[in-house]
Scaffold this motif. Structure first.
Motif, PDB file in Angstrom:
ATOM      1  N   GLN A  51       0.830  -1.206   0.000  1.00 23.10           N
ATOM      2  CA  GLN A  51       0.000   0.000   0.000  1.00 23.10           C
ATOM      3  C   GLN A  51       0.863   1.255   0.000  1.00 23.10           C
ATOM      4  N   ALA A  52       1.915   1.259   0.797  1.00 23.28           N
ATOM      5  CA  ALA A  52       2.815   2.410   0.833  1.00 23.28           C
ATOM      6  C   ALA A  52       3.450   2.636  -0.537  1.00 23.28           C
ATOM      7  N   GLN A  53       3.852   1.570  -1.188  1.00 23.66           N
ATOM      8  CA  GLN A  53       4.452   1.698  -2.515  1.00 23.66           C
ATOM      9  C   GLN A  53       3.432   2.225  -3.520  1.00 23.66           C
ATOM     10  N   TRP A  54       2.189   1.761  -3.421  1.00 20.49           N
ATOM     11  CA  TRP A  54       1.107   2.247  -4.286  1.00 20.49           C
ATOM     12  C   TRP A  54       0.952   3.770  -4.139  1.00 20.49           C
ATOM     13  N   ILE A  55       0.967   4.229  -2.897  1.00 20.98           N
ATOM     14  CA  ILE A  55       0.828   5.664  -2.627  1.00 20.98           C
ATOM     15  C   ILE A  55       2.036   6.425  -3.173  1.00 20.98           C
ATOM     16  N   LYS A  56       3.235   5.913  -2.911  1.00 22.46           N
ATOM     17  CA  LYS A  56       4.457   6.565  -3.394  1.00 22.46           C
ATOM     18  C   LYS A  56       4.480   6.660  -4.915  1.00 22.46           C
ATOM     19  N   ASP A  57       3.931   5.648  -5.579  1.00 22.17           N
ATOM     20  CA  ASP A  57       3.917   5.604  -7.040  1.00 22.17           C
ATOM     21  C   ASP A  57       2.787   6.424  -7.649  1.00 22.17           C
ATOM     22  N   GLY A  58       2.010   7.128  -6.801  1.00 20.22           N
ATOM     23  CA  GLY A  58       0.919   7.948  -7.310  1.00 20.22           C
ATOM     24  C   GLY A  58      -0.327   7.156  -7.643  1.00 20.22           C
ATOM     25  N   GLY A  59      -0.502   6.017  -6.981  1.00 20.00           N
ATOM     26  CA  GLY A  59      -1.673   5.179  -7.224  1.00 20.00           C
ATOM     27  C   GLY A  59      -2.980   5.929  -7.049  1.00 20.00           C
ATOM     28  N   ARG A  60      -3.977   5.521  -7.781  1.00 18.98           N
ATOM     29  CA  ARG A  60      -5.271   6.191  -7.791  1.00 18.98           C
ATOM     30  C   ARG A  60      -5.974   6.071  -6.442  1.00 18.98           C
ATOM     31  N   SER A  61      -6.593   7.151  -6.011  1.00 21.89           N
ATOM     32  CA  SER A  61      -7.412   7.178  -4.796  1.00 21.89           C
ATOM     33  C   SER A  61      -8.805   7.627  -5.178  1.00 21.89           C
ATOM     34  N   LEU A  62      -9.798   7.006  -4.608  1.00 11.98           N
ATOM     35  CA  LEU A  62     -11.179   7.392  -4.880  1.00 11.98           C
ATOM     36  C   LEU A  62     -11.594   8.611  -4.066  1.00 11.98           C
ATOM     37  N   GLY A  63     -10.764   9.019  -3.095  1.00 16.11           N
ATOM     38  CA  GLY A  63     -11.051  10.203  -2.303  1.00 16.11           C
ATOM     39  C   GLY A  63     -12.266  10.052  -1.402  1.00 16.11           C
ATOM     40  N   LYS A  64     -12.598   8.831  -1.045  1.00 14.95           N
ATOM     41  CA  LYS A  64     -13.765   8.575  -0.201  1.00 14.95           C
ATOM     42  C   LYS A  64     -13.340   8.502   1.260  1.00 14.95           C
ATOM     43  N   PRO A  65     -14.172   8.997   2.178  1.00 17.18           N
ATOM     44  CA  PRO A  65     -13.835   8.886   3.600  1.00 17.18           C
ATOM     45  C   PRO A  65     -13.891   7.423   4.057  1.00 17.18           C
ATOM     46  N   THR A  66     -13.053   7.075   5.008  1.00 20.13           N
ATOM     47  CA  THR A  66     -13.003   5.697   5.500  1.00 20.13           C
ATOM     48  C   THR A  66     -14.041   5.415   6.577  1.00 20.13           C
ATOM     49  N   HIS A  67     -14.401   6.425   7.337  1.00 17.97           N
ATOM     50  CA  HIS A  67     -15.319   6.287   8.475  1.00 17.97           C
ATOM     51  C   HIS A  67     -14.762   5.359   9.543  1.00 17.97           C
ATOM     52  N   PHE A  68     -13.433   5.264   9.654  1.00 21.51           N
ATOM     53  CA  PHE A  68     -12.829   4.416  10.681  1.00 21.51           C
ATOM     54  C   PHE A  68     -13.228   4.844  12.079  1.00 21.51           C
ATOM     55  N   GLU A  69     -13.557   6.122  12.237  1.00 21.19           N
ATOM     56  CA  GLU A  69     -13.925   6.619  13.562  1.00 21.19           C
ATOM     57  C   GLU A  69     -15.368   6.294  13.926  1.00 21.19           C
ATOM     58  N   GLU A  70     -16.145   5.788  12.994  1.00 22.10           N
ATOM     59  CA  GLU A  70     -17.568   5.500  13.217  1.00 22.10           C
ATOM     60  C   GLU A  70     -17.743   4.274  14.112  1.00 22.10           C
ATOM     61  N   LYS A  71     -18.540   4.430  15.182  1.00 20.85           N
ATOM     62  CA  LYS A  71     -18.767   3.309  16.091  1.00 20.85           C
ATOM     63  C   LYS A  71     -20.250   2.951  16.214  1.00 20.85           C
ATOM     64  N   LYS A  72     -21.107   3.674  15.504  1.00 18.14           N
ATOM     65  CA  LYS A  72     -22.547   3.416  15.621  1.00 18.14           C
ATOM     66  C   LYS A  72     -23.091   2.599  14.455  1.00 18.14           C
ATOM     67  N   GLY A  73     -22.206   2.182  13.548  1.00 13.68           N
ATOM     68  CA  GLY A  73     -22.636   1.348  12.435  1.00 13.68           C
ATOM     69  C   GLY A  73     -23.259   2.113  11.289  1.00 13.68           C
ATOM     70  N   LYS A  74     -23.168   3.443  11.286  1.00 12.42           N
ATOM     71  CA  LYS A  74     -23.722   4.262  10.203  1.00 12.42           C
ATOM     72  C   LYS A  74     -22.588   4.689   9.279  1.00 12.42           C
TER      73      LYS A  74
END
Length: 75
Positions: A51-74
């Protein structure tokens, strides 16, 4: 925290953490998946490196939020 530290090492930056992990954080238990499908053949460390190499190489990102902080299931 460990993952952030590993990405920091690979990008040669020191991660900055604000606050502490809460004891109500949701953790994933993949034991049932491992039971059904077998243990992954690729290590977590290798996945982080890829993943780090993908980022370093300019790999495509969808620019979507991860919601990792979400704890209510929404998501």
């Amino acid at each position: 925290r460990k993952t952030a530290m590993e990405f920091g090492r690979l990008f040669d930056v020191e991660p900055v953490f604000v606050g502490e992990e809460e004891n109500t954080a949701l953790l994933s238990d993949s034991s049932k998946a491992s039971e059904l499908f077998g243990y992954p053949t690729v290590s977590v460390r290798k996945l982080i490196e890829w993943q780090a190499q993908w980022i370093k190489d300019g790999g495509r990102s969808l620019g979507k939020p991860t919601h990792f902080e979400e704890k209510k299931g929404k998501f």
